[in-house]
Write a protein that holds these residues in place. Structure first.
Motif, PDB file in Angstrom:
ATOM      1  N   VAL A  70     -16.419  -5.786 -30.271  1.00  0.00           N
ATOM      2  CA  VAL A  70     -17.826  -6.143 -30.409  1.00  0.00           C
ATOM      3  C   VAL A  70     -18.265  -5.781 -31.823  1.00  0.00           C
ATOM      4  O   VAL A  70     -17.638  -4.962 -32.497  1.00  0.00           O
ATOM      5  CB  VAL A  70     -18.704  -5.407 -29.375  1.00  0.00           C
ATOM      6  N   GLY A  71     -19.339  -6.416 -32.267  1.00  0.00           N
ATOM      7  CA  GLY A  71     -19.837  -6.152 -33.605  1.00  0.00           C
ATOM      8  C   GLY A  71     -21.294  -5.737 -33.605  1.00  0.00           C
ATOM      9  O   GLY A  71     -22.040  -6.043 -32.669  1.00  0.00           O
ATOM     10  N   ILE A  72     -21.695  -5.044 -34.656  1.00  0.00           N
ATOM     11  CA  ILE A  72     -23.086  -4.606 -34.812  1.00  0.00           C
ATOM     12  C   ILE A  72     -23.480  -4.822 -36.270  1.00  0.00           C
ATOM     13  O   ILE A  72     -22.822  -4.303 -37.178  1.00  0.00           O
ATOM     14  CB  ILE A  72     -23.256  -3.125 -34.441  1.00  0.00           C
ATOM     15  N   VAL A  73     -24.528  -5.592 -36.493  1.00  0.00           N
ATOM     16  CA  VAL A  73     -25.039  -5.843 -37.839  1.00  0.00           C
ATOM     17  C   VAL A  73     -26.416  -5.217 -37.956  1.00  0.00           C
ATOM     18  O   VAL A  73     -27.315  -5.529 -37.168  1.00  0.00           O
ATOM     19  CB  VAL A  73     -25.115  -7.355 -38.139  1.00  0.00           C
ATOM     20  N   ILE A  74     -26.580  -4.341 -38.929  1.00  0.00           N
ATOM     21  CA  ILE A  74     -27.843  -3.626 -39.120  1.00  0.00           C
ATOM     22  C   ILE A  74     -28.502  -4.114 -40.410  1.00  0.00           C
ATOM     23  O   ILE A  74     -27.909  -4.013 -41.495  1.00  0.00           O
ATOM     24  CB  ILE A  74     -27.611  -2.107 -39.187  1.00  0.00           C
ATOM     25  N   GLY A  75     -29.690  -4.655 -40.303  1.00  0.00           N
ATOM     26  CA  GLY A  75     -30.385  -5.185 -41.462  1.00  0.00           C
ATOM     27  C   GLY A  75     -31.181  -4.131 -42.206  1.00  0.00           C
ATOM     28  O   GLY A  75     -31.269  -2.969 -41.791  1.00  0.00           O
ATOM     29  N   GLU A  76     -31.778  -4.541 -43.306  1.00  0.00           N
ATOM     30  CA  GLU A  76     -32.613  -3.637 -44.098  1.00  0.00           C
ATOM     31  C   GLU A  76     -33.949  -3.408 -43.387  1.00  0.00           C
ATOM     32  O   GLU A  76     -34.449  -4.291 -42.691  1.00  0.00           O
ATOM     33  CB  GLU A  76     -32.847  -4.221 -45.493  1.00  0.00           C
ATOM     34  N   PRO A  77     -34.530  -2.210 -43.554  1.00  0.00           N
ATOM     35  CA  PRO A  77     -35.801  -1.896 -42.884  1.00  0.00           C
ATOM     36  C   PRO A  77     -36.909  -2.872 -43.274  1.00  0.00           C
ATOM     37  O   PRO A  77     -36.992  -3.328 -44.424  1.00  0.00           O
ATOM     38  CB  PRO A  77     -36.112  -0.480 -43.385  1.00  0.00           C
ATOM     39  N   LEU A  78     -37.743  -3.197 -42.302  1.00  0.00           N
ATOM     40  CA  LEU A  78     -38.898  -4.052 -42.530  1.00  0.00           C
ATOM     41  C   LEU A  78     -40.147  -3.191 -42.608  1.00  0.00           C
ATOM     42  O   LEU A  78     -40.290  -2.219 -41.869  1.00  0.00           O
ATOM     43  CB  LEU A  78     -39.048  -5.067 -41.391  1.00  0.00           C
ATOM     44  N   ASP A  79     -41.054  -3.566 -43.495  1.00  0.00           N
ATOM     45  CA  ASP A  79     -42.281  -2.794 -43.699  1.00  0.00           C
ATOM     46  C   ASP A  79     -43.480  -3.645 -43.297  1.00  0.00           C
ATOM     47  O   ASP A  79     -43.740  -4.691 -43.896  1.00  0.00           O
ATOM     48  CB  ASP A  79     -42.383  -2.377 -45.169  1.00  0.00           C
ATOM     49  N   PHE A  80     -44.196  -3.199 -42.274  1.00  0.00           N
ATOM     50  CA  PHE A  80     -45.375  -3.925 -41.809  1.00  0.00           C
ATOM     51  C   PHE A  80     -46.654  -3.136 -42.093  1.00  0.00           C
ATOM     52  O   PHE A  80     -47.674  -3.329 -41.420  1.00  0.00           O
ATOM     53  CB  PHE A  80     -45.265  -4.199 -40.306  1.00  0.00           C
ATOM     54  N   SER A  81     -46.607  -2.270 -43.095  1.00  0.00           N
ATOM     55  CA  SER A  81     -47.769  -1.431 -43.400  1.00  0.00           C
ATOM     56  C   SER A  81     -48.973  -2.261 -43.843  1.00  0.00           C
ATOM     57  O   SER A  81     -50.111  -1.788 -43.774  1.00  0.00           O
ATOM     58  CB  SER A  81     -47.409  -0.417 -44.499  1.00  0.00           C
ATOM     59  N   ARG A  82     -48.745  -3.491 -44.265  1.00  0.00           N
ATOM     60  CA  ARG A  82     -49.862  -4.359 -44.678  1.00  0.00           C
ATOM     61  C   ARG A  82     -50.784  -4.688 -43.509  1.00  0.00           C
ATOM     62  O   ARG A  82     -51.912  -5.142 -43.699  1.00  0.00           O
ATOM     63  CB  ARG A  82     -49.323  -5.650 -45.299  1.00  0.00           C
ATOM     64  N   SER A 125     -47.678 -12.369 -35.153  1.00  0.00           N
ATOM     65  CA  SER A 125     -47.069 -12.586 -36.460  1.00  0.00           C
ATOM     66  C   SER A 125     -45.970 -11.560 -36.734  1.00  0.00           C
ATOM     67  O   SER A 125     -44.872 -11.908 -37.198  1.00  0.00           O
ATOM     68  CB  SER A 125     -48.138 -12.514 -37.557  1.00  0.00           C
ATOM     69  N   VAL A 126     -46.256 -10.290 -36.449  1.00  0.00           N
ATOM     70  CA  VAL A 126     -45.266  -9.225 -36.658  1.00  0.00           C
ATOM     71  C   VAL A 126     -44.049  -9.457 -35.760  1.00  0.00           C
ATOM     72  O   VAL A 126     -42.895  -9.351 -36.204  1.00  0.00           O
ATOM     73  CB  VAL A 126     -45.888  -7.848 -36.362  1.00  0.00           C
ATOM     74  N   THR A 127     -44.299  -9.788 -34.506  1.00  0.00           N
ATOM     75  CA  THR A 127     -43.210 -10.017 -33.560  1.00  0.00           C
ATOM     76  C   THR A 127     -42.331 -11.177 -33.993  1.00  0.00           C
ATOM     77  O   THR A 127     -41.095 -11.087 -33.979  1.00  0.00           O
ATOM     78  CB  THR A 127     -43.771 -10.300 -32.150  1.00  0.00           C
ATOM     79  N   ASP A 128     -42.944 -12.274 -34.395  1.00  0.00           N
ATOM     80  CA  ASP A 128     -42.178 -13.454 -34.798  1.00  0.00           C
ATOM     81  C   ASP A 128     -41.345 -13.180 -36.046  1.00  0.00           C
ATOM     82  O   ASP A 128     -40.201 -13.638 -36.156  1.00  0.00           O
ATOM     83  CB  ASP A 128     -43.117 -14.634 -35.052  1.00  0.00           C
ATOM     84  N   GLU A 129     -41.910 -12.441 -37.008  1.00  0.00           N
ATOM     85  CA  GLU A 129     -41.153 -12.110 -38.218  1.00  0.00           C
ATOM     86  C   GLU A 129     -39.942 -11.244 -37.876  1.00  0.00           C
ATOM     87  O   GLU A 129     -38.847 -11.439 -38.407  1.00  0.00           O
ATOM     88  CB  GLU A 129     -42.053 -11.384 -39.221  1.00  0.00           C
ATOM     89  N   LEU A 130     -40.155 -10.307 -36.979  1.00  0.00           N
ATOM     90  CA  LEU A 130     -39.066  -9.417 -36.573  1.00  0.00           C
ATOM     91  C   LEU A 130     -37.963 -10.186 -35.851  1.00  0.00           C
ATOM     92  O   LEU A 130     -36.770 -10.032 -36.157  1.00  0.00           O
ATOM     93  CB  LEU A 130     -39.625  -8.320 -35.670  1.00  0.00           C
TER      94      LEU A 130
END
Length: 240
Positions: A181-193, A206-211
């Motif tokens: 099995v594989g696991i891909v970890i992306g870069e952190p997302l910032d929703f502080s805006r 909007s936040v959910t869809d972007e994620l």
């Protein structure tokens, strides 16, 4: 026993099962590969938002990380009786999962509180934005509860893609098939805006869809803009 003592005992049990009992066996059998491990912070709270293909997603992600990850699991997993109930409860405790009622309404609020408590302790919290396992390997519309937790906690969100876990243990099977099995970890997302807008349903969507879009990019799954739970309900009604 104080809460601190209980927490320490739980952490010790988790470490023992992960590094001495369960972890080494599973890692040697399934040999998971991982990309992006450097995106997991060494310390401090963060949300790991993952796609959900199989029951074993909540097992393999914690196994490949040095830090403990807590997932919110159905309370039914912790209330079974007899030997099977005891074994199931022991397994879920060993894998760092927390019992929550996922029936909606006030239960959803309790889930939010539980998740925020974990994050408030500076820990990692695992979440499945789709809300349930994919019925067919595709990625489905995310539930906005995850966005509310993201905005209320203010912590980084790290997108994760589980690869081929559905081929190891498809829905409805009891025994896993041996394959990697594989696991891909992306870069952190910032929703502080969007700070302070956790009550705005359009912001939550909007936040959910972007994620979810970012998770889909990592996983390569086809996307379907409906809830996975709706698809499962429709299939169940047709099967009657």
């Amino acid at each position: 026993m104080s809460r601190r003592q209980a927490s320490g005992g739980s952490a010790s049990f988790y470490w023992f099962m992960k590094h001495v009992v369960v972890g080494p066996i599973l890692l040697s059998i399934f040999r998971p590969w991982i990309v992006g491990l450097e995106n997991i912070p060494k310390e401090g709270a963060a949300i790991l938002a993952s796609n959900h293909l199989s029951f074993i997603d909540s097992i393999f992600l914690p196994l490949v990380l040095e830090r403990r990850v807590s997932f919110l699991a159905k309370s039914e997993y912790f209330t079974g009786r007899g030997l099977k109930g005891w074994a199931t409860r022991l397994f879920f405790q060993a894998s760092g999962q927390l019992p929550i009622d996922r029936s909606g309404g006030k239960a959803s609020e309790a889930s939010l509180i539980t998740g925020l408590r974990v994050l408030g302790q500076g820990e990692l919290l695992g979440i499945y934005p789709e809300g349930t396992r994919s019925p067919d390997g595709k990625m489905y519309r995310g539930r906005t509860g995850v966005a509310r937790m993201v905005l209320e906690s203010g912590v980084p969100v790290i997108p994760v893609a589980m690869i081929d876990t559905d081929k190891v243990m498809p829905i409805g099977t009891r025994l896993p098939k041996v394959r990697r099995v594989g696991i891909v970890i992306g870069e952190p997302l910032d929703f502080s805006r969007f700070a302070g807008l956790e009550g705005d349903r359009f912001v939550l969507r909007s936040v959910t869809d972007e994620l979810v879009y970012t998770m889909r990019e990592l996983s390569g799954q086809d996307y379907v803009d409906v809830y996975a739970s709706s698809v499962k309900e429709q299939r169940a009604s047709l099967a009657r």
